[in-house]
Design a protein around this motif. Structure first.
Motif, PDB file in Angstrom:
ATOM      1  N   VAL A 133     -15.696 -46.788 -63.133  1.00 30.37           N
ATOM      2  CA  VAL A 133     -16.601 -45.431 -62.593  1.00 30.37           C
ATOM      3  C   VAL A 133     -15.719 -44.620 -61.586  1.00 30.37           C
ATOM      4  N   VAL A 134     -15.250 -45.422 -60.729  1.00 32.86           N
ATOM      5  CA  VAL A 134     -14.538 -44.750 -59.610  1.00 32.86           C
ATOM      6  C   VAL A 134     -13.234 -43.975 -60.080  1.00 32.86           C
ATOM      7  N   ILE A 135     -12.457 -44.561 -60.922  1.00 27.95           N
ATOM      8  CA  ILE A 135     -11.328 -44.010 -61.287  1.00 27.95           C
ATOM      9  C   ILE A 135     -11.619 -43.021 -62.314  1.00 27.95           C
ATOM     10  N   GLY A 136     -12.809 -42.579 -62.503  1.00 26.85           N
ATOM     11  CA  GLY A 136     -13.154 -41.320 -63.209  1.00 26.85           C
ATOM     12  C   GLY A 136     -12.597 -40.017 -62.273  1.00 26.85           C
ATOM     13  N   PHE A 137     -12.399 -40.365 -61.184  1.00 28.21           N
ATOM     14  CA  PHE A 137     -11.960 -39.291 -60.109  1.00 28.21           C
ATOM     15  C   PHE A 137     -12.992 -38.466 -59.604  1.00 28.21           C
ATOM     16  N   ASN A 138     -14.475 -38.627 -59.945  1.00 27.12           N
ATOM     17  CA  ASN A 138     -15.434 -37.597 -59.532  1.00 27.12           C
ATOM     18  C   ASN A 138     -15.831 -38.197 -58.218  1.00 27.12           C
ATOM     19  N   VAL A 139     -15.608 -37.194 -57.147  1.00 25.87           N
ATOM     20  CA  VAL A 139     -16.129 -37.726 -55.785  1.00 25.87           C
ATOM     21  C   VAL A 139     -17.258 -38.077 -55.735  1.00 25.87           C
ATOM     22  N   TRP A 140     -18.519 -37.691 -56.452  1.00 22.14           N
ATOM     23  CA  TRP A 140     -19.856 -38.000 -56.315  1.00 22.14           C
ATOM     24  C   TRP A 140     -19.922 -39.455 -56.824  1.00 22.14           C
ATOM     25  N   ASN A 141     -19.347 -39.701 -57.938  1.00 24.46           N
ATOM     26  CA  ASN A 141     -19.240 -41.321 -58.431  1.00 24.46           C
ATOM     27  C   ASN A 141     -18.586 -42.221 -57.344  1.00 24.46           C
ATOM     28  N   LEU A 142     -17.678 -41.970 -56.743  1.00 32.14           N
ATOM     29  CA  LEU A 142     -16.868 -42.579 -55.572  1.00 32.14           C
ATOM     30  C   LEU A 142     -18.050 -42.844 -54.510  1.00 32.14           C
ATOM     31  N   VAL A 143     -18.740 -41.810 -53.902  1.00 29.54           N
ATOM     32  CA  VAL A 143     -19.517 -41.869 -53.031  1.00 29.54           C
ATOM     33  C   VAL A 143     -20.725 -42.707 -53.488  1.00 29.54           C
ATOM     34  N   ALA A 144     -21.379 -42.630 -54.432  1.00 28.17           N
ATOM     35  CA  ALA A 144     -22.272 -43.572 -55.051  1.00 28.17           C
ATOM     36  C   ALA A 144     -21.861 -44.855 -55.174  1.00 28.17           C
ATOM     37  N   ALA A 145     -20.783 -45.390 -55.744  1.00 29.44           N
ATOM     38  CA  ALA A 145     -20.307 -46.738 -55.585  1.00 29.44           C
ATOM     39  C   ALA A 145     -20.120 -47.162 -54.234  1.00 29.44           C
ATOM     40  N   LEU A 146     -19.646 -46.406 -53.172  1.00 28.79           N
ATOM     41  CA  LEU A 146     -19.351 -46.707 -51.985  1.00 28.79           C
ATOM     42  C   LEU A 146     -20.735 -47.238 -51.166  1.00 28.79           C
ATOM     43  N   THR A 147     -21.701 -46.306 -51.446  1.00 31.47           N
ATOM     44  CA  THR A 147     -23.038 -46.375 -51.008  1.00 31.47           C
ATOM     45  C   THR A 147     -23.697 -47.620 -51.561  1.00 31.47           C
ATOM     46  N   GLY A 148     -23.602 -47.980 -52.966  1.00 35.79           N
ATOM     47  CA  GLY A 148     -24.077 -49.082 -53.289  1.00 35.79           C
ATOM     48  C   GLY A 148     -23.648 -50.540 -52.914  1.00 35.79           C
ATOM     49  N   LEU A 149     -22.298 -50.485 -52.794  1.00 34.85           N
ATOM     50  CA  LEU A 149     -21.632 -51.687 -52.301  1.00 34.85           C
ATOM     51  C   LEU A 149     -21.872 -51.774 -50.890  1.00 34.85           C
ATOM     52  N   THR A 150     -21.931 -50.798 -50.036  1.00 38.53           N
ATOM     53  CA  THR A 150     -22.396 -51.152 -48.711  1.00 38.53           C
ATOM     54  C   THR A 150     -23.780 -51.406 -48.456  1.00 38.53           C
ATOM     55  N   CYS A 151     -24.480 -50.941 -49.152  1.00 31.72           N
ATOM     56  CA  CYS A 151     -26.095 -51.197 -49.082  1.00 31.72           C
ATOM     57  C   CYS A 151     -26.425 -52.684 -49.626  1.00 31.72           C
ATOM     58  N   GLY A 152     -25.564 -53.079 -50.705  1.00 32.53           N
ATOM     59  CA  GLY A 152     -25.646 -54.254 -51.029  1.00 32.53           C
ATOM     60  C   GLY A 152     -25.255 -55.376 -50.238  1.00 32.53           C
ATOM     61  N   TYR A 153     -24.049 -55.100 -49.738  1.00 33.50           N
ATOM     62  CA  TYR A 153     -23.719 -56.150 -48.619  1.00 33.50           C
ATOM     63  C   TYR A 153     -24.599 -56.035 -47.653  1.00 33.50           C
ATOM     64  N   LEU A 154     -25.175 -55.039 -46.984  1.00 32.01           N
ATOM     65  CA  LEU A 154     -26.241 -55.023 -45.891  1.00 32.01           C
ATOM     66  C   LEU A 154     -27.329 -55.910 -46.282  1.00 32.01           C
ATOM     67  N   MET A 155     -27.673 -55.732 -47.559  1.00 28.25           N
ATOM     68  CA  MET A 155     -29.113 -56.459 -48.310  1.00 28.25           C
ATOM     69  C   MET A 155     -28.635 -57.982 -48.433  1.00 28.25           C
ATOM     70  N   PHE A 156     -27.659 -58.298 -49.069  1.00 24.42           N
ATOM     71  CA  PHE A 156     -27.132 -59.611 -49.468  1.00 24.42           C
ATOM     72  C   PHE A 156     -26.157 -60.284 -49.069  1.00 24.42           C
ATOM     73  N   GLY A 157     -25.478 -59.624 -48.116  1.00 26.04           N
ATOM     74  CA  GLY A 157     -24.071 -60.365 -47.735  1.00 26.04           C
ATOM     75  C   GLY A 157     -24.036 -61.223 -46.424  1.00 26.04           C
ATOM     76  N   LYS A 158     -25.408 -61.062 -45.788  1.00 28.01           N
ATOM     77  CA  LYS A 158     -25.468 -61.659 -44.491  1.00 28.01           C
ATOM     78  C   LYS A 158     -25.146 -63.415 -44.664  1.00 28.01           C
ATOM     79  N   GLY A 159     -24.347 -63.865 -43.891  1.00 28.44           N
ATOM     80  CA  GLY A 159     -23.935 -65.239 -43.789  1.00 28.44           C
ATOM     81  C   GLY A 159     -22.784 -65.705 -45.187  1.00 28.44           C
ATOM     82  N   ARG A 160     -22.563 -64.789 -45.830  1.00 35.27           N
ATOM     83  CA  ARG A 160     -21.686 -65.126 -46.932  1.00 35.27           C
ATOM     84  C   ARG A 160     -20.085 -65.001 -46.444  1.00 35.27           C
ATOM     85  N   VAL A 161     -19.668 -66.073 -46.556  1.00 33.41           N
ATOM     86  CA  VAL A 161     -18.225 -66.252 -46.454  1.00 33.41           C
ATOM     87  C   VAL A 161     -17.176 -65.651 -47.277  1.00 33.41           C
ATOM     88  N   ASN A 162     -16.708 -64.492 -46.906  1.00 36.70           N
ATOM     89  CA  ASN A 162     -15.666 -63.606 -47.774  1.00 36.70           C
ATOM     90  C   ASN A 162     -14.313 -64.339 -47.846  1.00 36.70           C
TER      91      ASN A 162
END
Length: 162
Positions: A133-162
């Motif tokens: 999705v991101v390598i389709g080079f659409n800036v809006w898709n990139l922003v949406a992917a980063l938003t989803g990943l960031t919010c997902g880490y905020l919601m589910f990533g607490k205590g996770r060992v990376n």
């Protein structure tokens, strides 16, 4: 040989990206194609649905990643228990192999590993689809992917060992 200048404006180049051509640069048009040729985004409603879907996709990726990390921590904690360690060892009295707990622990370990493997495969499949999705080079898709990943880490990533 005479030099000619081409008069190409931004809308012409963005239209090239939404037609059958592939862009190799970032563009900001709301019209694009998402992953498949038949998934054309032409209207504002389709655009916002695609953005929302990409954000949810990023959330799901982080949720699967965190769930797999929990499974791994649970498997490691289970393996650390004393009664689960000696699977093929004798019990020290008559030299025979133990029954019950050790064999059951081996089956549980195998099932945990299979489940972790399935979630590993799912995690990477989601990651690569999000990457496409991101390598389709659409800036809006990139922003949406980063938003989803960031919010997902905020919601589910607490205590996770990376």
């Amino acid at each position: 040989m005479g030099s000619s200048t081409s008069n190409i404006n931004a809308t012409d180049t963005e239209e090239d990206c939404t037609s059958n051509h592939s862009c190799m640069y970032f563009y900001t048009s709301k019209q694009s194609t998402l992953l498949f040729k038949s998934w054309k985004i032409d209207t504002d409603f389709e655009f916002w649905m695609a953005i929302g879907g990409i954000i949810v996709f990023g959330l799901i990726y982080e949720m699967v990643k965190s769930f797999r990390a929990c499974l791994i921590m649970e498997a490691q904690a289970s393996a650390a228990l004393a009664e689960n360690k000696p699977i093929l060892l004798s019990d020290g009295t008559d030299g025979r192999r133990r029954r019950g707990g050790a064999d059951d622990a081996g089956a549980v370990d195998c099932l945990q590993h299979i489940l972790c493997t399935l979630f590993y495969c799912l995690e990477w499949a989601l990651f690569y689809l999000l990457l496409l999705v991101v390598i389709g080079f659409n800036v809006w898709n990139l922003v949406a992917a980063l938003t989803g990943l960031t919010c997902g880490y905020l919601m589910f990533g607490k205590g996770r060992v990376n």
